[in-house]
Motif scaffolding. Sequence first.
Motif, PDB file in Angstrom:
ATOM      1  N   UNK A   1       7.847   7.264  -1.945  1.00 18.54           N
ATOM      2  CA  UNK A   1       7.865   7.086  -0.490  1.00 18.54           C
ATOM      3  C   UNK A   1       7.137   5.824  -0.056  1.00 18.54           C
ATOM      4  N   UNK A   2       6.209   5.364  -0.880  1.00 25.39           N
ATOM      5  CA  UNK A   2       5.465   4.145  -0.551  1.00 25.39           C
ATOM      6  C   UNK A   2       4.959   3.511  -1.836  1.00 25.39           C
ATOM      7  N   UNK A   3       5.012   2.190  -1.875  1.00 23.36           N
ATOM      8  CA  UNK A   3       4.499   1.454  -3.029  1.00 23.36           C
ATOM      9  C   UNK A   3       3.901   0.153  -2.527  1.00 23.36           C
ATOM     10  N   UNK A   4       2.685  -0.139  -2.963  1.00 23.25           N
ATOM     11  CA  UNK A   4       2.060  -1.415  -2.616  1.00 23.25           C
ATOM     12  C   UNK A   4       1.403  -1.990  -3.866  1.00 23.25           C
ATOM     13  N   UNK A   5       1.648  -3.274  -4.090  1.00 22.24           N
ATOM     14  CA  UNK A   5       1.139  -3.961  -5.270  1.00 22.24           C
ATOM     15  C   UNK A   5       0.134  -5.014  -4.822  1.00 22.24           C
ATOM     16  N   UNK A   6      -1.000  -5.078  -5.508  1.00 22.52           N
ATOM     17  CA  UNK A   6      -2.017  -6.079  -5.217  1.00 22.52           C
ATOM     18  C   UNK A   6      -2.123  -7.012  -6.412  1.00 22.52           C
ATOM     19  N   UNK A   7      -1.691  -8.240  -6.224  1.00 26.42           N
ATOM     20  CA  UNK A   7      -1.692  -9.231  -7.301  1.00 26.42           C
ATOM     21  C   UNK A   7      -3.108  -9.577  -7.748  1.00 26.42           C
ATOM     22  N   UNK A   8      -4.027  -9.669  -6.812  1.00 29.67           N
ATOM     23  CA  UNK A   8      -5.400 -10.080  -7.146  1.00 29.67           C
ATOM     24  C   UNK A   8      -6.140  -9.058  -7.995  1.00 29.67           C
ATOM     25  N   UNK A   9      -5.890  -7.778  -7.739  1.00 19.36           N
ATOM     26  CA  UNK A   9      -6.591  -6.732  -8.498  1.00 19.36           C
ATOM     27  C   UNK A   9      -5.736  -6.159  -9.626  1.00 19.36           C
ATOM     28  N   UNK A  10      -4.497  -6.687  -9.783  1.00 21.38           N
ATOM     29  CA  UNK A  10      -3.565  -6.166 -10.798  1.00 21.38           C
ATOM     30  C   UNK A  10      -3.404  -4.661 -10.684  1.00 21.38           C
ATOM     31  N   UNK A  11      -3.221  -4.196  -9.449  1.00 29.46           N
ATOM     32  CA  UNK A  11      -3.092  -2.756  -9.240  1.00 29.46           C
ATOM     33  C   UNK A  11      -1.889  -2.451  -8.352  1.00 29.46           C
ATOM     34  N   UNK A  12      -1.460  -1.197  -8.435  1.00 30.96           N
ATOM     35  CA  UNK A  12      -0.335  -0.726  -7.640  1.00 30.96           C
ATOM     36  C   UNK A  12      -0.645   0.698  -7.195  1.00 30.96           C
ATOM     37  N   UNK A  13      -0.423   0.962  -5.921  1.00 30.79           N
ATOM     38  CA  UNK A  13      -0.579   2.306  -5.367  1.00 30.79           C
ATOM     39  C   UNK A  13       0.792   2.859  -5.045  1.00 30.79           C
ATOM     40  N   UNK A  14       1.046   4.094  -5.483  1.00 33.02           N
ATOM     41  CA  UNK A  14       2.353   4.716  -5.288  1.00 33.02           C
ATOM     42  C   UNK A  14       2.158   6.107  -4.686  1.00 33.02           C
ATOM     43  N   UNK A  15       2.936   6.380  -3.632  1.00 33.46           N
ATOM     44  CA  UNK A  15       2.953   7.715  -3.028  1.00 33.46           C
ATOM     45  C   UNK A  15       4.336   8.311  -3.208  1.00 33.46           C
ATOM     46  N   UNK A  16       4.370   9.615  -3.331  1.00 33.51           N
ATOM     47  CA  UNK A  16       5.640  10.312  -3.429  1.00 33.51           C
ATOM     48  C   UNK A  16       5.671  11.295  -4.568  1.00 33.51           C
ATOM     49  N   UNK A  17       6.880  11.736  -4.892  1.00 29.24           N
ATOM     50  CA  UNK A  17       7.083  12.778  -5.891  1.00 29.24           C
ATOM     51  C   UNK A  17       7.582  12.252  -7.234  1.00 29.24           C
ATOM     52  N   UNK A  18       7.706  10.948  -7.394  1.00 28.09           N
ATOM     53  CA  UNK A  18       8.189  10.392  -8.661  1.00 28.09           C
ATOM     54  C   UNK A  18       7.193  10.698  -9.778  1.00 28.09           C
ATOM     55  N   UNK A  19       7.712  10.939 -10.970  1.00 28.45           N
ATOM     56  CA  UNK A  19       6.871  11.252 -12.119  1.00 28.45           C
ATOM     57  C   UNK A  19       6.258   9.970 -12.688  1.00 28.45           C
TER      58      UNK A  19
END
Length: 83
Positions: free
Chosen positions: A29-47
């Motif tokens: 439902x939501x995905x945000x990637x941060x290039x500086x911290x090499x991280x990604x936040x993902x919301x939803x029901x995906x495995x």
Amino acid sequence: MEQYNVTGMSCAACSARVEKAVSSLPGVTECSVNLLTNSMNVSGEAKDEEIILRLNYQNIRGQYLQYYLHHLLKHLIDIQSYS
């Protein structure tokens, strides 16, 4: 919201490609990637497995493209030097 470490991104285009690829997965439902911290936040029901597989696919595709462009450029330089 789950957080993932994502390595191998070197520019904004890379992070945008990763974000687009993961966002297109069913259940995300939501995905945000941060290039500086090499991280990604993902919301939803995906495995987790689906998200990680998609990230691995993007990484392999990016490495192949980089390899292809490197050899294409080398070939063009060789042709230019014979002209």
